[in-house]
Scaffold this active site. Structure first.
Site, PDB file in Angstrom:
ATOM      1  N   LYS A  42       1.600  -4.291  -2.839  1.00 55.54           N
ATOM      2  CA  LYS A  42       0.257  -4.507  -3.393  1.00 55.54           C
ATOM      3  C   LYS A  42      -0.681  -3.296  -3.472  1.00 55.54           C
ATOM      4  CE  LYS A  42      -2.742  -6.736  -0.562  1.00 55.54           C
ATOM      5  NZ  LYS A  42      -4.145  -6.042  -0.561  1.00 55.54           N
ATOM      6  N   ASN A  43      -0.541  -2.631  -2.163  1.00 55.05           N
ATOM      7  CA  ASN A  43      -1.348  -1.542  -2.006  1.00 55.05           C
ATOM      8  C   ASN A  43      -1.150  -0.320  -2.508  1.00 55.05           C
ATOM      9  OD1 ASN A  43      -2.869  -3.517  -0.511  1.00 55.05           O
ATOM     10  ND2 ASN A  43      -2.169  -2.748   1.318  1.00 55.05           N
TER      11      ASN A  43
ATOM     12  N   CYS B  48     -16.034  -7.824   3.426  1.00 52.47           N
ATOM     13  CA  CYS B  48     -15.337  -8.919   3.358  1.00 52.47           C
ATOM     14  C   CYS B  48     -14.790  -9.427   4.786  1.00 52.47           C
ATOM     15  CB  CYS B  48     -13.627  -8.618   2.728  1.00 52.47           C
ATOM     16  SG  CYS B  48     -12.820  -7.420   3.826  1.00 52.47           S
TER      17      CYS B  48
ATOM     18  N   ASP C  24      -2.311  -3.486   8.889  1.00 54.58           N
ATOM     19  CA  ASP C  24      -1.998  -4.683   8.216  1.00 54.58           C
ATOM     20  C   ASP C  24      -0.553  -5.477   8.738  1.00 54.58           C
ATOM     21  OD1 ASP C  24      -2.482  -3.116   5.084  1.00 54.58           O
ATOM     22  OD2 ASP C  24      -3.817  -3.908   6.407  1.00 54.58           O
TER      23      ASP C  24
HETATM   24  C1  EPZ Z   1      -6.609  -0.178   2.349  1.00 61.55           C
HETATM   25  O1  EPZ Z   1      -7.915  -0.360   2.322  1.00 61.55           O
HETATM   26  C2  EPZ Z   1      -5.720  -1.565   1.872  1.00 61.55           C
HETATM   27  N1  EPZ Z   1      -6.179  -2.087   0.837  1.00 61.55           N
HETATM   28  C3  EPZ Z   1      -5.743  -2.396   3.240  1.00 61.55           C
HETATM   29  O2  EPZ Z   1      -5.055  -3.327   3.123  1.00 61.55           O
HETATM   30  C4  EPZ Z   1      -5.374  -1.382   4.552  1.00 61.55           C
HETATM   31  O3  EPZ Z   1      -5.729  -2.436   5.714  1.00 61.55           O
HETATM   32  C5  EPZ Z   1      -6.314  -0.089   4.727  1.00 61.55           C
HETATM   33  O4  EPZ Z   1      -6.023   0.493   3.514  1.00 61.55           O
HETATM   34  C6  EPZ Z   1      -5.871   0.578   5.939  1.00 61.55           C
HETATM   35  O5  EPZ Z   1      -4.429   1.042   6.119  1.00 61.55           O
HETATM   36  C7  EPZ Z   1      -5.623  -1.781  -0.271  1.00 61.55           C
HETATM   37  O6  EPZ Z   1      -4.935  -0.675  -0.287  1.00 61.55           O
HETATM   38  C8  EPZ Z   1      -6.193  -2.415  -1.710  1.00 61.55           C
HETATM   39  P1  EPZ Z   1      -9.661   2.473   4.283  1.00 61.55           P
HETATM   40  P2  EPZ Z   1      -9.021   0.457   2.307  1.00 61.55           P
HETATM   41  O7  EPZ Z   1     -10.421   3.050   3.414  1.00 61.55           O
HETATM   42  O8  EPZ Z   1      -8.368   1.735   1.185  1.00 61.55           O
HETATM   43  C9  EPZ Z   1     -13.678   2.417   6.758  1.00 61.55           C
HETATM   44  C10 EPZ Z   1      -4.148  -5.361   3.287  1.00 61.55           C
HETATM   45  O9  EPZ Z   1      -4.175  -6.550   4.026  1.00 61.55           O
HETATM   46  N2  EPZ Z   1     -14.139   3.053   5.756  1.00 61.55           N
HETATM   47  O10 EPZ Z   1      -8.426   3.279   5.030  1.00 61.55           O
HETATM   48  O11 EPZ Z   1     -10.292  -0.278   2.123  1.00 61.55           O
HETATM   49  C11 EPZ Z   1     -13.497   0.946   6.233  1.00 61.55           C
HETATM   50  O12 EPZ Z   1     -14.436   0.182   6.342  1.00 61.55           O
HETATM   51  C12 EPZ Z   1      -5.335  -4.636   2.943  1.00 61.55           C
HETATM   52  O13 EPZ Z   1      -3.228  -5.617   2.480  1.00 61.55           O
HETATM   53  C13 EPZ Z   1     -15.535   3.530   5.658  1.00 61.55           C
HETATM   54  O14 EPZ Z   1     -16.117   3.225   6.591  1.00 61.55           O
HETATM   55  O15 EPZ Z   1      -8.824   1.036   3.891  1.00 61.55           O
HETATM   56  C14 EPZ Z   1     -12.381   0.775   7.254  1.00 61.55           C
HETATM   57  O16 EPZ Z   1     -12.863   0.087   8.450  1.00 61.55           O
HETATM   58  C15 EPZ Z   1      -6.482  -5.044   4.014  1.00 61.55           C
HETATM   59  N3  EPZ Z   1     -15.853   4.304   4.787  1.00 61.55           N
HETATM   60  C16 EPZ Z   1     -11.537   2.017   7.493  1.00 61.55           C
HETATM   61  O17 EPZ Z   1     -12.321   2.879   7.269  1.00 61.55           O
HETATM   62  C17 EPZ Z   1     -15.228   4.736   3.626  1.00 61.55           C
HETATM   63  O18 EPZ Z   1     -15.847   5.333   2.608  1.00 61.55           O
HETATM   64  C18 EPZ Z   1     -10.150   2.190   6.772  1.00 61.55           C
HETATM   65  O19 EPZ Z   1     -10.536   1.935   5.526  1.00 61.55           O
HETATM   66  C19 EPZ Z   1     -14.030   3.944   3.414  1.00 61.55           C
HETATM   67  C20 EPZ Z   1     -13.395   3.238   4.587  1.00 61.55           C
END
Ligand code: EPZ
Length: 426
Positions: free
Chosen positions: A22-23, A117, A306
């Protein structure tokens, strides 16, 4: 109210083949915006989030031929809009993955601010900071992000404060046509990032270092459409391997690379779980008790957030106590209170979950807190005493194709059902 009913205590064993990730699939779909023409994606999971991303692309002017439930032909020739409305972004925050591609194609984009979310604020400040370094200007008003590059996109060196998956992806895609070269330092290293870089390079991009902390993108003039298979879903695979570990009998999972679950499988071996790795498959089972192990979630190759919920389910029945530390999201322990309703003994202290192992779960009515938590509750139901009824299963449908049929093929007594919505009756 749609639910999944599970009757505990039935032997679970056999093999399942996982779908495409999915990701990765969601981002590969967004990336097709950068190559005018018909790109074909195969091994695409047939899940709700893919359908939403399809709506996002159609809203921009793309047409999508569903060759079958796992193969999409996306024609982006006539994409003429750069705006992604709130009602689509609110359905799936991953819609923000079109930001980079739209900037590359049009030099501008309007994307609704993604809400948070239930697992966290899900900010995109790192996306914005990084894109600003490339010459993108932002205006945020009425809940929309207006991005534009009036002087074009130029290469730069961007160091991410955190190895954000989404920020790495948007920066990589926004840099493909940049003037000069871009370096992303402290880049995310997830296998899905590598899959996206592979697609972009197949399209004619010049990206080096994906999978390492430093990714270099040298600007090219255009990309051409391709056919590409989505990488196997390591998290769906990990979910079914955790089921084998929990229930005890061997569960073989095919269709993914076990190296994409490196630390998870090492931790599971520390927990007394047997692991047999192949090149494109892996089997897990158990011959003794689940042993306690402390878990800290981190960006890849660290322990994936995840897989935290599925592992919390396992550790709830461990012989001893342990601590799970969630370092990636600020609110990803909502599963604990639902597992405690099934007899677990978990205490949350900030971003630590202290787990005291209990002998067994008892079946109960529980509610999916999010995608992975929902899967973990169904997992718990497989070994619980009596029946477990899991509600809010739309979360599960976002990321797991055929979750119940796959469980039934392993011997589970599980079914989807629809219960009357009580609040309508009162
Ligand atoms: C991706 O989310 C995945 N989703 C998530 O999977 C996964 O948990 C996550 O990566 C970490 O591996 C998809 O790919 C669609 P991040 P993403 O940017 O890209 C903070 C699932 O269950 N952050 O690595 O949103 C953020 O809030 C889902 O399949 C900022 O603060 O993850 C989080 O706390 C859930 N500012 C952390 O960093 C930003 O600009 C990691 O986020 C970006 C992120």
């Amino acid at each position: 109210m749609d639910v999944i009913k599970v009757e505990g205590g039935h032997p679970i064993t056999g093999e399942v083949t996982v779908e495409g990730a999915k990701n990765s699939a969601l981002k590969l779909m967004a990336a097709t915006l950068m190559a005018k023409g018909v790109s074909t994606l195969t091994n695409v999971p047939d899940i709700a989030d893919v359908h939403v991303m399809g709506k996002v692309l159609k809203n921009l002017g793309a047409t999508i031929e569903v060759v079958n439930e796992h193969e999409l032909k996306i024609d982006t020739t006539n994409v003429d809009s750069w705006e992604t409305p709130y009602d689509l972004v609110v359905q799936m925050r991953a819609s923000t993955a079109v930001l980079g591609p739209l900037l590359s194609r049009f030099g501008k984009a309007v994307v609704a601010m993604p809400g948070g979310c239930n697992i966290g604020a899900r900010k995109i400040d790192m996306h914005i900071l990084g894109l600003e370094a490339l010459g993108v200007e932002f205006k945020i008003d009425h809940g929309n992000i207006h991005a534009s590059a009036p002087h074009g996109i130029h290469g730069a060196t961007v160091t991410l404060a955190f190895a954000s998956v989404g920020a790495t992806e948007n920066l990589m895609m926004a840099s493909v046509f940049a003037k000069g070269s871009t370096t992303i330092d402290n880049a995310a290293r997830e296998p899905e990032i590598v899959d996206l870089a592979n697609l972009l390079n197949e399209m004619g991009a010049d990206i080096k270092g994906a999978g390492s902390p430093v990714i270099e993108i040298n600007g090219v003039s255009e990309l051409h459409p391709v056919t590409h298979a989505v990488v196997g879903d390591r998290i769906e695979a990990g979910t079914f391997l955790a089921i084998g570990a929990l229930c005890g009998e061997p569960v073989k999972v095919k269709g993914f690379d076990p190296r994409h679950l490196g630390l998870v499988l090492k931790k599971y071996e520390q927990m007394g779980i047997r692991v047999e790795r192949g090149s494109r498959e892996c089997t897990c089972w158990r011959e003794g008790p689940i042993l306690p192990a402390d878990i800290q979630t981190l960006p890849f190759p660290g322990f994936p957030t995840d897989m935290q919920a599925q592992t919390m389910c396992l550790l709830s029945l461990c012989q001893g106590s342990c601590v799970i530390t969630e370092n990636v999201f600020e609110n990803r322990f909502m599963l604990a209170s639902e597992l405690n309703r099934m007899g677990a003994d978990i205490t949350i202290e900030g971003h630590h979950a202290i787990v005291h192992g209990v002998p067994a779960f008892s079946g109960a009515q529980v509610k999916s807190p999010d995608l992975r938590g929902g899967a973990a509750l169904v997992m718990a139901g497989l070994v619980a005493d009596g029946e477990t009824v899991v509600s809010a299963i739309h979360h599960i449908d976002r990321g797991y194709e055929g979750f119940v049929p796959k469980l039934v093929s392993l011997g589970a007594k599980a079914e989807r059902d629809t219960l009357p919505d009580l609040d309508h009756e009162i």
